[in-house]
Design a protein around this motif. Structure first.
Motif, PDB file in Angstrom:
ATOM      1  N   LYS A  83     -11.477 -54.359  57.353  1.00 12.79           N
ATOM      2  CA  LYS A  83     -12.922 -54.370  57.114  1.00 12.79           C
ATOM      3  C   LYS A  83     -13.648 -55.106  58.232  1.00 12.79           C
ATOM      4  CE  LYS A  83     -16.254 -53.145  54.288  1.00 12.79           C
ATOM      5  NZ  LYS A  83     -16.533 -51.713  54.054  1.00 12.79           N
ATOM      6  N   ARG A  99     -19.004 -59.372  60.472  1.00  9.61           N
ATOM      7  CA  ARG A  99     -18.986 -57.932  60.208  1.00  9.61           C
ATOM      8  C   ARG A  99     -18.379 -57.629  58.841  1.00  9.61           C
ATOM      9  NH1 ARG A  99     -15.514 -56.190  64.139  1.00  9.61           N
ATOM     10  NH2 ARG A  99     -17.201 -56.188  65.657  1.00  9.61           N
ATOM     11  N   SER A 103     -20.631 -56.786  55.280  1.00  4.99           N
ATOM     12  CA  SER A 103     -20.373 -55.479  54.674  1.00  4.99           C
ATOM     13  C   SER A 103     -19.960 -55.613  53.215  1.00  4.99           C
ATOM     14  CB  SER A 103     -19.281 -54.752  55.463  1.00  4.99           C
ATOM     15  OG  SER A 103     -19.016 -53.494  54.911  1.00  4.99           O
TER      16      SER A 103
END
Length: 231
Positions: A83, A99, A103
């Protein structure tokens, strides 16, 4: 006589400030919330990062796993790395951390812990799983020019990544890899070929396996080995 250039209040060009609209207020509130979320994500990173390197290293990942109450060998930690699109095994940079957690909408350990089951579901959906499967191989390449992974590590990775979905195929393939002497390493083509094999080939009779098709040779040899084993 020259006309006056002055304009009445409210006309175009007036310097009178306009009242902020509801949309403007929402944007401002959203921006502040995003900023606060990022602060918490960064603060969480700092809690696990090595002060000298500025990275979350293997020791930091073990601490993270302890707080998440999962083993550091749990496949969900590999999913978390996917991920984040982490590039180096056992290390997370701040950008990768941001990141992944942005998310997942996780800015606390509690939220991250609750996000793991949903992450697992996301990974198992196609085409996400094929991407994750390929990523798992790349993530385990420890040197820049490395193209393949030793058999012992491949067997561990197969069990971790694919064992829950294709238990019988994985167990027999691992048994074959440990018994054979032709291959010391496995490359990406062979790795992805085995996932295709699990998805497409009937097991254990191999009735729809055609060795004339573009299968990696290691899988031809595996089928031969299995058929000899079955008598």
């Amino acid at each position: 006589m020259r006309r006056s250039s002055s304009k009445k209040p409210g006309q175009a060009g007036s310097a009178a400030p306009a009242n902020p609209s509801a949309a403007d207020l929402l944007r401002t509130a959203s921006s502040k919330a995003t900023s606060k979320e990022l602060e918490r994500i960064d603060g969480l990173f700092s809690a696990y990062a090595n002060g000298s390197s500025g990275l979350i290293d293997p020791e930091g990942i073990e601490s993270l796993c302890a707080d998440l109450e999962v083993d550091h060998t749990d496949v969900r930690i590999l999913m978390l790395a996917w991920k984040m699109q982490a590039e180096r095994q056992g290390y997370f940079t701040l950008d990768e951390w941001r990141r992944g957690l942005k998310s997942l909408r996780a800015d606390t350990i509690s939220k991250l812990k609750k996000a793991l089951p949903e992450l697992e579901k996301e990974v198992k959906r196609q085409p996400n799983f094929a991407d994750f499967y390929a990523y798992a191989f790349r993530y385990c390449l420890t040197e820049e020019k490395q193209k393949s992974i030793d058999i012992e590590s491949i067997c561990e990775l197969l069990d971790l990544v694919l064992g829950n979905q294709f238990r019988a195929q994985v167990d027999y393939f691992i048994e074959y890899l440990k018994a054979q002497n032709d291959y010391k390493v496995i490359n990406m083509d062979q790795w992805t070929g085995f996932l295709r094999f699990c998805n497409e080939i009937s097991f254990p009779d191999f009735s729809n396996y055609d060795p004339e098709l573009a299968w990696p040779l290691v899988l031809d040899n595996f089928v031969d080995w299995m058929q000899a084993k079955q008598g």
